[in-house]
Design a protein around this motif. Structure first.
Motif, PDB file in Angstrom:
ATOM      1  N   ASP A  32       8.051  -4.611  -6.394  1.00 16.44           N
ATOM      2  CA  ASP A  32       8.509  -6.006  -6.400  1.00 16.44           C
ATOM      3  C   ASP A  32       8.021  -6.797  -5.194  1.00 16.44           C
ATOM      4  OD1 ASP A  32      10.029  -4.947  -4.369  1.00 16.44           O
ATOM      5  OD2 ASP A  32      11.975  -5.505  -5.223  1.00 16.44           O
ATOM      6  N   GLY A  33       7.212  -6.167  -4.321  1.00 11.95           N
ATOM      7  CA  GLY A  33       6.672  -6.852  -3.151  1.00 11.95           C
ATOM      8  C   GLY A  33       7.469  -6.672  -1.888  1.00 11.95           C
ATOM      9  N   ALA A 140      -0.913  -9.232 -10.671  1.00  9.75           N
ATOM     10  CA  ALA A 140      -2.186  -8.510 -10.681  1.00  9.75           C
ATOM     11  C   ALA A 140      -2.074  -7.124 -10.052  1.00  9.75           C
ATOM     12  CB  ALA A 140      -3.249  -9.320  -9.948  1.00  9.75           C
ATOM     13  N   LYS A 141      -0.894  -6.822  -9.493  1.00 11.29           N
ATOM     14  CA  LYS A 141      -0.656  -5.534  -8.827  1.00 11.29           C
ATOM     15  C   LYS A 141      -1.727  -5.277  -7.764  1.00 11.29           C
ATOM     16  CE  LYS A 141       1.601  -3.423 -12.836  1.00 11.29           C
ATOM     17  NZ  LYS A 141       1.618  -2.286 -13.789  1.00 11.29           N
ATOM     18  N   ASP A 180       4.347   2.524  -4.988  1.00  8.59           N
ATOM     19  CA  ASP A 180       5.121   3.160  -6.057  1.00  8.59           C
ATOM     20  C   ASP A 180       4.222   3.658  -7.173  1.00  8.59           C
ATOM     21  OD1 ASP A 180       7.456   2.657  -4.731  1.00  8.59           O
ATOM     22  OD2 ASP A 180       8.018   0.909  -5.926  1.00  8.59           O
ATOM     23  N   ALA A 181       3.110   2.952  -7.378  1.00  6.80           N
ATOM     24  CA  ALA A 181       2.194   3.271  -8.486  1.00  6.80           C
ATOM     25  C   ALA A 181       0.870   3.810  -7.935  1.00  6.80           C
ATOM     26  CB  ALA A 181       1.940   2.026  -9.328  1.00  6.80           C
ATOM     27  N   PRO A 182       0.130   4.558  -8.748  1.00  5.68           N
ATOM     28  CA  PRO A 182      -1.173   5.061  -8.310  1.00  5.68           C
ATOM     29  C   PRO A 182      -2.164   3.922  -8.081  1.00  5.68           C
ATOM     30  CG  PRO A 182      -0.382   6.263 -10.239  1.00  5.68           C
ATOM     31  CD  PRO A 182       0.503   5.069 -10.086  1.00  5.68           C
ATOM     32  N   VAL A 183      -3.108   4.164  -7.188  1.00  3.19           N
ATOM     33  CA  VAL A 183      -4.164   3.195  -6.894  1.00  3.19           C
ATOM     34  C   VAL A 183      -5.272   3.332  -7.931  1.00  3.19           C
ATOM     35  CG1 VAL A 183      -5.948   2.556  -5.226  1.00  3.19           C
ATOM     36  CG2 VAL A 183      -3.656   3.189  -4.434  1.00  3.19           C
ATOM     37  N   LYS A 184      -5.658   2.206  -8.510  1.00  4.52           N
ATOM     38  CA  LYS A 184      -6.741   2.199  -9.501  1.00  4.52           C
ATOM     39  C   LYS A 184      -8.093   1.983  -8.830  1.00  4.52           C
ATOM     40  CE  LYS A 184      -6.684  -1.173 -12.492  1.00  4.52           C
ATOM     41  NZ  LYS A 184      -6.347  -1.980 -13.702  1.00  4.52           N
ATOM     42  N   VAL A 216     -11.541  -3.552   8.762  1.00  5.87           N
ATOM     43  CA  VAL A 216     -10.259  -2.946   8.421  1.00  5.87           C
ATOM     44  C   VAL A 216      -9.719  -3.566   7.135  1.00  5.87           C
ATOM     45  CG1 VAL A 216      -9.736  -2.488  10.842  1.00  5.87           C
ATOM     46  CG2 VAL A 216      -8.926  -4.614   9.797  1.00  5.87           C
ATOM     47  N   ASN A 217     -10.492  -4.459   6.540  1.00  9.50           N
ATOM     48  CA  ASN A 217     -10.047  -5.151   5.329  1.00  9.50           C
ATOM     49  C   ASN A 217     -10.000  -4.199   4.134  1.00  9.50           C
ATOM     50  OD1 ASN A 217     -10.126  -7.400   6.932  1.00  9.50           O
ATOM     51  ND2 ASN A 217     -11.972  -8.256   6.024  1.00  9.50           N
ATOM     52  N   ASN A 218      -9.107  -4.522   3.213  1.00  7.87           N
ATOM     53  CA  ASN A 218      -9.057  -3.735   1.984  1.00  7.87           C
ATOM     54  C   ASN A 218      -8.340  -4.542   0.904  1.00  7.87           C
ATOM     55  OD1 ASN A 218      -9.491  -1.616   0.253  1.00  7.87           O
ATOM     56  ND2 ASN A 218      -8.373  -0.097   1.472  1.00  7.87           N
ATOM     57  N   THR A 219      -8.837  -4.428  -0.306  1.00  6.93           N
ATOM     58  CA  THR A 219      -8.154  -4.953  -1.495  1.00  6.93           C
ATOM     59  C   THR A 219      -7.836  -3.754  -2.369  1.00  6.93           C
ATOM     60  OG1 THR A 219      -9.310  -7.087  -1.429  1.00  6.93           O
ATOM     61  CG2 THR A 219      -8.362  -6.410  -3.535  1.00  6.93           C
ATOM     62  N   ILE A 220      -6.548  -3.514  -2.595  1.00  2.85           N
ATOM     63  CA  ILE A 220      -6.091  -2.323  -3.308  1.00  2.85           C
ATOM     64  C   ILE A 220      -5.433  -2.765  -4.613  1.00  2.85           C
ATOM     65  CG2 ILE A 220      -4.598  -0.298  -3.207  1.00  2.85           C
ATOM     66  CD1 ILE A 220      -4.840  -0.497  -0.114  1.00  2.85           C
TER      67      ILE A 220
END
Length: 223
Positions: A32-33, A140-141, A180-184, A216-220
């Motif tokens: 839920d953020g 968009a998770k 909580d959920a797996p990373v795609k 150090v950036n990342n979009t997951i």
């Protein structure tokens, strides 16, 4: 000249004159953020050296803080965080046997981290460009961390005396994000995915970020 140490750890890092320390940024994110952030300064690998330095009044022209002053800074940061919207359950720890210090707090939404970081930087009169930004799109998770190294940060590092640069010689920055959920999918090729696929870890030398612009950036994106 600090971006890596978030919140009060910025101050603690600058006063611990050791060439071997690690800063750890952890975020445990709920679907839920909401979530929890833990910021750690770990100087345990140099605890004998730090213990000796703590007995001095100054090092390289800088005042060495007492244990009481370090605790006071942690408490000052905790007090500021407790007054911020969306922030709760603020805690600090200080281990003067191993020289490990933490600040942690719950947040209602990821944007609360940005607000808290900005206000704490203002409190310590640190330029706002030394801050990372976080976003989370529930639909968009997708969790995003962005940071752009400011040229002024590198300039300030290059202007340091050599003995001051030694502080960062073997220093490490680590981030750990749990979900909580797996990373795609994720965009930072240097980050490692856990066996459960529910956690992402990134580690690099702080000098890699300052000298070579290591991102150090990342979009997951979550499943």
């Amino acid at each position: 000249m600090r971006k890596i140490i978030q919140l009060a750890l910025i101050v603690l890092c600058s006063i611990m004159f050791s060439s071997c320390f690690e800063t750890v940024e952890e975020i445990n994110l709920n679907s839920d953020g909401s979530g929890r952030m833990i910021l750690t300064l770990n100087v345990s690998q140099s605890k004998a050296k730090v213990a000796s330095l703590m007995k001095l009044k100054t090092v390289n022209g800088y005042k060495v803080p007492s244990q009481q002053e370090i605790v006071a800074e942690l408490n000052k940061t905790a007090a500021a965080l407790r007054n911020m919207p969306g922030i709760s359950n603020v805690k600090t720890t200080n281990d003067f046997s191993n020289y490990i210090f933490t600040v942690s707090f719950d947040f209602k939404e990821v944007s609360n981290i940005n607000t808290a970081s900005t206000k704490i930087l203002q409190q310590y009169k640190i330029p706002a460009y030394n801050i990372a930004r976080y976003q989370y799109n529930k639909a968009a998770k997708t969790f995003i961390k962005t940071y752009q190294l400011n040229p002024e940060t590198k300039k300030q590092y290059m202007d340091l005396k050599q003995e001051d640069k030694e502080v960062f010689k073997n220093a490490l920055y680590t981030s750990v994000y749990r979900f909580d959920a797996p990373v795609k999918a994720q965009t930072n090729k240097e980050a490692k995915l856990s066996g459960s696929k529910k956690a992402v870890m990134f580690r690099t030398a702080i000098t890699n970020i300052v000298n070579y612009g290591t991102s150090v950036n990342n979009t997951i994106i979550l499943q």
